[in-house]
Design a protein around this motif. Structure first.
Motif, short mmCIF file in Angstrom:
data_model
loop_
_atom_site.label_atom_id
_atom_site.label_comp_id
_atom_site.label_asym_id
_atom_site.label_seq_id
_atom_site.Cartn_x
_atom_site.Cartn_y
_atom_site.Cartn_z
N CYS A 197 32.51 -2.45 63.98
CA CYS A 197 31.41 -1.97 64.82
C CYS A 197 30.32 -3.04 64.93
N SER A 198 30.08 -3.77 63.86
CA SER A 198 29.07 -4.83 63.88
C SER A 198 29.47 -5.94 64.86
N ILE A 199 30.77 -6.25 64.89
CA ILE A 199 31.26 -7.27 65.83
C ILE A 199 31.01 -6.81 67.27
N ILE A 200 31.31 -5.56 67.53
CA ILE A 200 31.13 -5.02 68.88
C ILE A 200 29.66 -4.94 69.25
N GLN A 201 28.83 -4.48 68.32
CA GLN A 201 27.39 -4.36 68.59
C GLN A 201 26.77 -5.71 68.89
N ALA A 202 27.22 -6.74 68.18
CA ALA A 202 26.70 -8.09 68.42
C ALA A 202 27.11 -8.57 69.82
N ALA A 203 28.32 -8.25 70.23
CA ALA A 203 28.79 -8.65 71.56
C ALA A 203 28.03 -7.92 72.66
N ILE A 204 27.71 -6.67 72.41
CA ILE A 204 26.91 -5.90 73.38
C ILE A 204 25.50 -6.48 73.49
N GLN B 123 53.82 -12.16 50.40
CA GLN B 123 52.84 -13.23 50.21
C GLN B 123 52.36 -13.76 51.56
N ASP B 124 53.28 -13.88 52.52
CA ASP B 124 52.92 -14.32 53.86
C ASP B 124 51.93 -13.34 54.48
N ILE B 125 52.19 -12.06 54.28
CA ILE B 125 51.32 -11.03 54.83
C ILE B 125 49.92 -11.13 54.27
N LEU B 126 49.82 -11.25 52.96
CA LEU B 126 48.51 -11.31 52.31
C LEU B 126 47.74 -12.56 52.72
N GLU B 127 48.44 -13.67 52.85
CA GLU B 127 47.78 -14.91 53.25
C GLU B 127 47.27 -14.82 54.69
N PHE B 128 48.08 -14.19 55.55
CA PHE B 128 47.66 -14.02 56.94
C PHE B 128 46.41 -13.15 57.01
N GLU B 129 46.41 -12.06 56.29
CA GLU B 129 45.26 -11.14 56.31
C GLU B 129 44.00 -11.84 55.82
N LYS B 130 44.13 -12.64 54.79
CA LYS B 130 42.98 -13.34 54.22
C LYS B 130 42.37 -14.30 55.24
N LYS B 131 43.22 -15.00 55.99
CA LYS B 131 42.73 -15.96 56.98
C LYS B 131 42.21 -15.26 58.23
N TYR B 132 42.83 -14.13 58.56
CA TYR B 132 42.49 -13.44 59.81
C TYR B 132 41.14 -12.75 59.77
N LYS B 133 40.89 -12.04 58.69
CA LYS B 133 39.64 -11.27 58.60
C LYS B 133 38.42 -12.20 58.63
N GLY B 134 37.51 -11.92 59.55
CA GLY B 134 36.31 -12.72 59.67
C GLY B 134 36.48 -13.96 60.53
N SER B 135 37.66 -14.15 61.08
CA SER B 135 37.93 -15.34 61.90
C SER B 135 37.51 -15.12 63.36
N ASP B 136 37.45 -16.22 64.11
CA ASP B 136 37.16 -16.13 65.54
C ASP B 136 38.26 -15.35 66.26
N GLU B 137 39.48 -15.50 65.77
CA GLU B 137 40.61 -14.79 66.38
C GLU B 137 40.42 -13.28 66.25
N GLU B 138 39.97 -12.85 65.08
CA GLU B 138 39.74 -11.42 64.89
C GLU B 138 38.65 -10.93 65.83
N ARG B 139 37.56 -11.70 65.94
CA ARG B 139 36.47 -11.29 66.82
C ARG B 139 36.96 -11.15 68.26
N GLU B 140 37.74 -12.11 68.72
CA GLU B 140 38.27 -12.06 70.09
C GLU B 140 39.17 -10.85 70.29
N ASP B 141 40.00 -10.55 69.28
CA ASP B 141 40.90 -9.40 69.38
C ASP B 141 40.12 -8.09 69.42
N VAL B 142 39.09 -7.98 68.60
CA VAL B 142 38.29 -6.75 68.55
C VAL B 142 37.56 -6.53 69.87
#
Length: 254
Positions: A158-165, A109-128
């Motif tokens: 790829c969309s995250i990266i393309q936007a950063a470029i 349950q911890d794993i699923l909750e983390f994934e739900k919050k992480y995807k689409g977050s600023d943290e994910e963008r920074e990591d990518v």
């Protein structure tokens, strides 16, 4: 052979921070988080094909003991040496027990909750973006390292990266911008094959959604989704416990 020499031999760098993929300004939390990520990849039970896994795991434990101790870290930062005769580095110790004290298990349950919050977050963008720069645009490496990521997430990343470029935040690496269709197809084919192997392994082991974290990791060991381990490392680090610091030594060696 001293700690720095062993790091050079096993990780191709004698810089303790570089081994963990961080810089000298890293916080205690950054060090803890990065230690878990790297140590998880070479844990003897989770890297069966790496003949040096046990030695790497032990060296990482000693490295973390140095950087997590304020006095030893200060000496290393200033002089570039470590205290080889301290109790931390000189006495025999079960580094796996030490590791498990730092990083207890978490639930599915911890794993699923983390994934739900992480995807689409600023943290994910920074990591990518960090992975894009680190691997100079190589999508194979980016996809293998990104958290909470499967082959189906590739267009989104790829969309995250393309936007950063486009915004000028990062350089347009040829490996990304000029990737061949052949390489893309090979990555998809490889991912499909390994996903099928993982599903077959899950059936053979009789695993379900309520199985323990350890069993889930074993299920993924032979899968391409190494990023699953990285994702777990971030999550487990959030639930980690502190352990008492060992006594300090006196003598430092290069």
């Amino acid at each position: 052979m001293g700690l720095l020499e062993r790091c050079k031999e096993l990780f191709n760098t004698s810089n303790l921070y570089e081994v963990l993929g961080i810089n000298k300004e890293a916080t205690e939390a950054d060090i803890r988080r990065s230690y878990y990520k790297v140590s998880l990849k070479v844990h003897p039970d989770r890297a069966p094909d790496d003949q040096q896994a046990t030695e790497k795991f032990q060296v990482l434990g000693k490295l973390y003991s140095v950087l997590s101790d304020q006095e030893q870290r200060a000496v290393y930062d200033e002089q570039g040496v470590v205290d080889e005769e301290s109790d931390v580095l000189s006495k025999d110790r079960c580094w796996e027990e030490y590791w498990r004290l730092l990083f207890p298990k978490v639930t599915m349950q911890d794993i699923l909750e983390f994934e739900k919050k992480y995807k689409g977050s600023d943290e994910e963008r920074e990591d990518v973006i960090r992975l894009y720069v680190q691997h100079e645009g190589d999508l194979d490496s980016i996809m293998a390292s990104a958290l909470c990521c499967t082959q189906d997430d590739e267009p989104r990343l790829c969309s995250i990266i393309q936007a950063a470029i486009k915004s000028g935040d990062v350089e347009a690496f040829p490996a990304f911008c000029q990737e061949s269709g052949k390489k893309k197809k090979a990555r998809r084919k490889r991912a499909d094959k390994e996903r099928q192997e993982a599903e077959e392994m899950q059936k053979e082991m009789g695993l379900g959604d309520d199985d323990s974290l350890v069993m889930m990791l074993k299920q993924k060991q032979q899968s391409r989704e190494k990023n699953f381990n990285s994702f777990l490392s971030d999550l487990e680090a959030k639930y980690s416990k502190k352990v008492s610091k060992p006594p300090k030594g006196k003598k430092a060696k290069k």
